[in-house]
Design a protein around this motif. Structure first.
Motif, PDB file in Angstrom:
ATOM      1  N   ARG A  50       0.826  -1.204   0.000  1.00 35.58           N
ATOM      2  CA  ARG A  50       0.000   0.000   0.000  1.00 35.58           C
ATOM      3  C   ARG A  50       0.866   1.263   0.000  1.00 35.58           C
ATOM      4  N   PHE A  51       1.903   1.254   0.823  1.00 38.42           N
ATOM      5  CA  PHE A  51       2.768   2.441   0.855  1.00 38.42           C
ATOM      6  C   PHE A  51       3.554   2.582  -0.442  1.00 38.42           C
ATOM      7  N   LEU A  52       3.895   1.451  -1.053  1.00 34.38           N
ATOM      8  CA  LEU A  52       4.619   1.542  -2.323  1.00 34.38           C
ATOM      9  C   LEU A  52       3.716   2.146  -3.407  1.00 34.38           C
ATOM     10  N   VAL A  53       2.436   1.759  -3.421  1.00 34.69           N
ATOM     11  CA  VAL A  53       1.532   2.335  -4.418  1.00 34.69           C
ATOM     12  C   VAL A  53       1.420   3.853  -4.209  1.00 34.69           C
ATOM     13  N   CYS A  54       1.337   4.297  -2.965  1.00 34.40           N
ATOM     14  CA  CYS A  54       1.309   5.748  -2.688  1.00 34.40           C
ATOM     15  C   CYS A  54       2.568   6.401  -3.242  1.00 34.40           C
ATOM     16  N   SER A  55       3.684   5.733  -3.035  1.00 34.12           N
ATOM     17  CA  SER A  55       4.960   6.290  -3.472  1.00 34.12           C
ATOM     18  C   SER A  55       5.027   6.348  -5.006  1.00 34.12           C
ATOM     19  N   LEU A  56       4.494   5.333  -5.683  1.00 36.14           N
ATOM     20  CA  LEU A  56       4.469   5.343  -7.154  1.00 36.14           C
ATOM     21  C   LEU A  56       3.570   6.471  -7.658  1.00 36.14           C
ATOM     22  N   LEU A  57       2.461   6.669  -6.957  1.00 35.93           N
ATOM     23  CA  LEU A  57       1.540   7.745  -7.337  1.00 35.93           C
ATOM     24  C   LEU A  57       2.177   9.119  -7.128  1.00 35.93           C
ATOM     25  N   LYS A  58       2.969   9.199  -6.069  1.00 35.04           N
ATOM     26  CA  LYS A  58       3.662  10.453  -5.777  1.00 35.04           C
ATOM     27  C   LYS A  58       4.571  10.828  -6.945  1.00 35.04           C
ATOM     28  N   ASP A  59       5.217   9.814  -7.528  1.00 29.71           N
ATOM     29  CA  ASP A  59       6.096  10.076  -8.666  1.00 29.71           C
ATOM     30  C   ASP A  59       5.307  10.660  -9.841  1.00 29.71           C
ATOM     31  N   ILE A  60       4.071  10.220 -10.010  1.00 28.43           N
ATOM     32  CA  ILE A  60       3.247  10.761 -11.104  1.00 28.43           C
ATOM     33  C   ILE A  60       2.835  12.201 -10.781  1.00 28.43           C
ATOM     34  N   ALA A  61       2.366  12.403  -9.536  1.00 32.53           N
ATOM     35  CA  ALA A  61       1.925  13.746  -9.133  1.00 32.53           C
ATOM     36  C   ALA A  61       3.085  14.739  -9.190  1.00 32.53           C
ATOM     37  N   ALA A  62       4.304  14.213  -8.998  1.00 33.90           N
ATOM     38  CA  ALA A  62       5.480  15.093  -8.984  1.00 33.90           C
ATOM     39  C   ALA A  62       5.716  15.753 -10.336  1.00 33.90           C
ATOM     40  N   ALA A  63       5.113  15.194 -11.393  1.00 33.07           N
ATOM     41  CA  ALA A  63       5.261  15.810 -12.705  1.00 33.07           C
ATOM     42  C   ALA A  63       4.716  17.246 -12.665  1.00 33.07           C
ATOM     43  N   TYR A  64       3.659  17.463 -11.891  1.00 38.12           N
ATOM     44  CA  TYR A  64       3.095  18.808 -11.743  1.00 38.12           C
ATOM     45  C   TYR A  64       3.563  19.474 -10.458  1.00 38.12           C
ATOM     46  N   PHE A  65       3.589  18.679  -9.379  1.00 43.14           N
ATOM     47  CA  PHE A  65       3.877  19.256  -8.067  1.00 43.14           C
ATOM     48  C   PHE A  65       5.036  18.482  -7.422  1.00 43.14           C
ATOM     49  N   PRO A  66       6.275  18.890  -7.740  1.00 41.20           N
ATOM     50  CA  PRO A  66       7.429  18.124  -7.260  1.00 41.20           C
ATOM     51  C   PRO A  66       7.502  18.020  -5.744  1.00 41.20           C
ATOM     52  N   GLU A  67       6.912  18.985  -5.041  1.00 47.14           N
ATOM     53  CA  GLU A  67       7.035  18.939  -3.574  1.00 47.14           C
ATOM     54  C   GLU A  67       5.875  18.230  -2.881  1.00 47.14           C
ATOM     55  N   SER A  68       4.971  17.697  -3.683  1.00 50.57           N
ATOM     56  CA  SER A  68       3.804  17.067  -3.053  1.00 50.57           C
ATOM     57  C   SER A  68       4.154  15.695  -2.509  1.00 50.57           C
ATOM     58  N   THR A  69       3.338  15.217  -1.589  1.00 53.39           N
ATOM     59  CA  THR A  69       3.469  13.816  -1.153  1.00 53.39           C
ATOM     60  C   THR A  69       2.079  13.182  -1.235  1.00 53.39           C
ATOM     61  N   ILE A  70       2.079  11.859  -1.281  1.00 54.79           N
ATOM     62  CA  ILE A  70       0.796  11.163  -1.273  1.00 54.79           C
ATOM     63  C   ILE A  70       0.768  10.291  -0.030  1.00 54.79           C
ATOM     64  N   LYS A  71      -0.250  10.511   0.796  1.00 51.26           N
ATOM     65  CA  LYS A  71      -0.339   9.771   2.055  1.00 51.26           C
ATOM     66  C   LYS A  71      -1.530   8.832   2.034  1.00 51.26           C
ATOM     67  N   ALA A  72      -1.349   7.689   2.664  1.00 52.84           N
ATOM     68  CA  ALA A  72      -2.482   6.766   2.796  1.00 52.84           C
ATOM     69  C   ALA A  72      -3.290   7.197   4.012  1.00 52.84           C
ATOM     70  N   PHE A  73      -4.601   7.053   3.937  1.00 51.33           N
ATOM     71  CA  PHE A  73      -5.427   7.254   5.131  1.00 51.33           C
ATOM     72  C   PHE A  73      -6.545   6.223   5.120  1.00 51.33           C
ATOM     73  N   GLY A  74      -7.469   6.343   6.067  1.00 49.18           N
ATOM     74  CA  GLY A  74      -8.557   5.366   6.144  1.00 49.18           C
ATOM     75  C   GLY A  74      -8.055   4.009   6.626  1.00 49.18           C
ATOM     76  N   SER A  75      -8.767   2.954   6.235  1.00 48.94           N
ATOM     77  CA  SER A  75      -8.488   1.649   6.841  1.00 48.94           C
ATOM     78  C   SER A  75      -7.150   1.043   6.413  1.00 48.94           C
ATOM     79  N   SER A  76      -6.496   1.609   5.399  1.00 48.84           N
ATOM     80  CA  SER A  76      -5.165   1.094   5.043  1.00 48.84           C
ATOM     81  C   SER A  76      -4.164   1.335   6.167  1.00 48.84           C
ATOM     82  N   VAL A  77      -4.414   2.374   6.960  1.00 49.08           N
ATOM     83  CA  VAL A  77      -3.434   2.720   8.000  1.00 49.08           C
ATOM     84  C   VAL A  77      -4.026   2.872   9.404  1.00 49.08           C
ATOM     85  N   ASN A  78      -5.350   2.874   9.525  1.00 46.21           N
ATOM     86  CA  ASN A  78      -5.899   3.149  10.866  1.00 46.21           C
ATOM     87  C   ASN A  78      -5.943   1.919  11.780  1.00 46.21           C
ATOM     88  N   GLY A  79      -5.457   0.776  11.272  1.00 47.17           N
ATOM     89  CA  GLY A  79      -5.414  -0.433  12.106  1.00 47.17           C
ATOM     90  C   GLY A  79      -6.653  -1.298  11.955  1.00 47.17           C
TER      91      GLY A  79
END
Ligand code: GTP
Ligand code: MG
Length: 556
Positions: free
Chosen positions: A197-226
């Motif tokens: 799940r975190f790797l997919v966020c990181s791969l998506l971040k690379d795509i978003a970086a094309a427009y916003f190099p300083e952005s990050t993509i964070k997981a939320f909801g049940s992927s991380v809330n336990g």
């Protein structure tokens, strides 16, 4: 050639969640349930905040790649080949529309070396989109295949077991408490799934970086809330705060430069236009991203798509800070006492089995609402198992202060400041009481508030009113209609009755054991006759048991 192969092989069967990653919870689970309050407090003091866990996971993801490979790939040769680029820290194979390997290198530099050696695919009739990512394919001109060490046998799907298998498994347990913990073990996210799940966020971040190099993509909801179940969706949040914060740096005097930036009519309009372009980018350039839908007019605009290499259904949002806070809060509650997670998992699974929740949007109760209902119930125990949100706010330090769009989202982040009361109720008792509690709850008059930890007068006439923890004027269950609420209440009544039958495991020589306890509760056919008994809806289960006993006495 190969650098020392520091491969720490992950056992695909090893169950564990994000929490297990910290190697704390298992001991915590066994030490806390109603026994050792001091030990539980010590464990809690060692708990990492969600923020710290996420930072660690994100860093791991940055050093990882996803490689599509053949199911008959020879594992040893594969690892030897990759370790030419550097030490491998962790790896595992899994299946999702084909075989994949997630490989985490020890150092990020290894990725540059890997990319330098990677070739551009040659296509004969079509053209390729020249976007490179950390999603690669293993090609083989020689023989990488061998009958031994093939990865195919060790692969597992990243989805949960079917309900009938779960029922069989639970039927073999000896107590309802064991059934509940076993359900959590089977359904919770594994270590591998969390990494993915975190790797997919990181791969998506690379795509978003094309427009916003300083952005990050964070997981939320049940992927991380336990509370995530294998196969749950991946909620992601495009975080552009890093950019806005820099704009806020204003010198008090003298000259300064500022960026020229476009202005839009509202924050919502900005969110919509950002998600629109990122959505196009994902659609047109994102390897493995299919079925992209831009749902920009929703209350919370989002881009939905399937990430095929991981099999995740992804929801990408932006400007959704309150949901991030809700995630942190749920994570905190889940960490406070292991019974919280066990009960939430059980109730979520039970609700799904009975069609009380659904993956399709509609008038159903959502998993989030259901989780808040469990938390509320646990706050209402005597003594309470978890504190109210107001208690958590009162314990907050200066760095915990958080106000989002005028809403106070402050609560304590330091687990050691939270002292729980000594409640020793078993999981079986709690599950039974949960059903009883909501079977007789005054939904017509009262609202559920985890902020106050008590019922409040309903401010509006929605059938089910659950106060949004951070936006107290909002109802998180305003989509729920009377029919769905009635069904929930009816199934709670029947389930409470069934649980009180005190059935136990019956050995069934050579055959699958007869479903009992929680296993029986997950079978809609067992919790039957709901429609026929609807008229007795408000009658507590204990009353019905009494009358059942009376009628038995009369018959005898
Ligand atoms: P599943 O995806 O069903 O496993 O559970 P989930 O908790 O991830 O729910 P969902 O994907 O629907 O929502 C993701 C997160 O958004 C939740 O965990 C909450 O933090 C937040 N969220 C969802 N619905 C609401 C809501 O109505 N109000 C608020 N404040 N937050 C919500
Ligand atoms: Mg979700």
């Amino acid at each position: 050639m190969a650098s020392s192969l520091a491969v720490c092989r992950l056992n695909m069967k090893a169950r564990g969640s994000l929490l297990k990653f910290l190697q704390k919870v298992d001991t915590f689970v066994h030490r806390t349930i109603g026994t050792n309050v001091v030990a539980a407090q010590e464990e809690r003091e060692g708990c990492k905040s969600l923020y710290a866990v996420e930072a660690e996971r994100q860093e791991q993801a940055e050093r990882s790649v996803l490689i599509s490979c053949h199911s008959r790939t020879n594992e040893k040769k594969f690892l030897n080949f990759l370790s030419r680029h550097g030490d491998i820290n962790k790896y595992f194979f899994y299946e999702s529309y084909g075989m994949y390997a997630l490989v985490e290198f020890t150092n990020q530099e290894s990725l540059s070396s890997l990319f330098e050696a990677a070739a551009i695919p040659s296509v004969s009739h079509e053209s390729i989109v020249p976007f490179k990512s950390r999603l690669l394919s293993l090609r083989n001109l020689g023989s990488m295949e061998s009958p031994n060490h093939q990865v195919g046998q060790q692969c597992q799907l990243q989805t949960s077991i079917p309900i009938n298998k779960l029922i069989q498994r639970l039927s073999r347990e000896e107590s309802i408490d064991q059934q509940i913990t076993s359900l959590t073990d089977v359904y919770q996210l594994t270590e591998e799934n969390s990494r993915l799940r975190f790797l997919v966020c990181s791969l998506l971040k690379d795509i978003a970086a094309a427009y916003f190099p300083e952005s990050t993509i964070k997981a939320f909801g049940s992927s991380v809330n336990g509370f995530g179940k294998l196969g749950c969706d991946l909620d992601m949040f495009l975080d552009l705060d890093g950019i806005s914060e820099k704009c806020a740096k204003m010198p008090r005097s003298g000259l300064w430069l500022e960026y020229q930036m476009k202005q839009a009519i509202s924050e919502r309009a900005v969110t919509q236009s950002i998600l629109s372009v990122i959505g196009d980018c994902v659609d047109q350039f994102g390897p493995g991203c299919v079925g992209v839908q831009k749902i920009l007019n929703a209350r919370c605009p989002l881009v939905r798509f399937t990430h095929q290499p991981s099999g995740f259904q992804c929801d990408l949002t932006a400007n959704n800070r309150v949901a991030i806070k809700s995630t942190e809060l749920l994570y905190l509650y889940g960490e406070l006492d292991p019974r919280v997670r066990h009960l939430v998992f059980t109730v979520r699974c039970w609700a799904r089995a009975h069609g009380i929740t659904s993956s399709i949007p509609g008038a159903w109760i959502t998993n989030f609402s259901l989780t808040v209902m469990v938390l509320f119930f646990l706050q209402r125990r005597s003594p309470p198992i978890i504190p109210t949100l107001d208690n958590l706010r009162d314990l907050a330090g200066p760095t915990d202060k958080s106000v989002i769009e005028g809403n106070d989202c402050t609560f304590v982040s330091d687990f050691s400041k939270i002292h729980l009361q000594s409640n020793t109720e078993t999981l079986e008792k709690l599950l039974c009481e949960f059903f009883e509690f909501y079977a007789t709850f005054a939904f017509n008059k009262m609202s559920i508030s985890i902020r106050k930890g008590k019922e409040l007068n309903k401010p509006e006439m929605a059938p089910l009113h659950i106060q949004n923890p951070f936006e107290s004027s909002l109802n998180v269950s305003k989509n729920v209609n009377v029919t769905q609420l009635d069904r929930f209440v009816a199934v709670c009544q029947e389930s409470s009755w069934l649980l009180q039958q005190k059935e136990t495991s019956t050995p069934n020589e050579g055959k699958a054991p007869t479903p009992w306890g929680l296993a029986a509760l997950l079978m809609p056919s067992k919790v039957a006759g709901i429609k026929g008994r609807k008229k007795r809806r408000r009658e507590p289960a204990s009353e019905r048991i009494k009358s059942l006993l009376e009628s038995l006495k009369t018959t005898n």
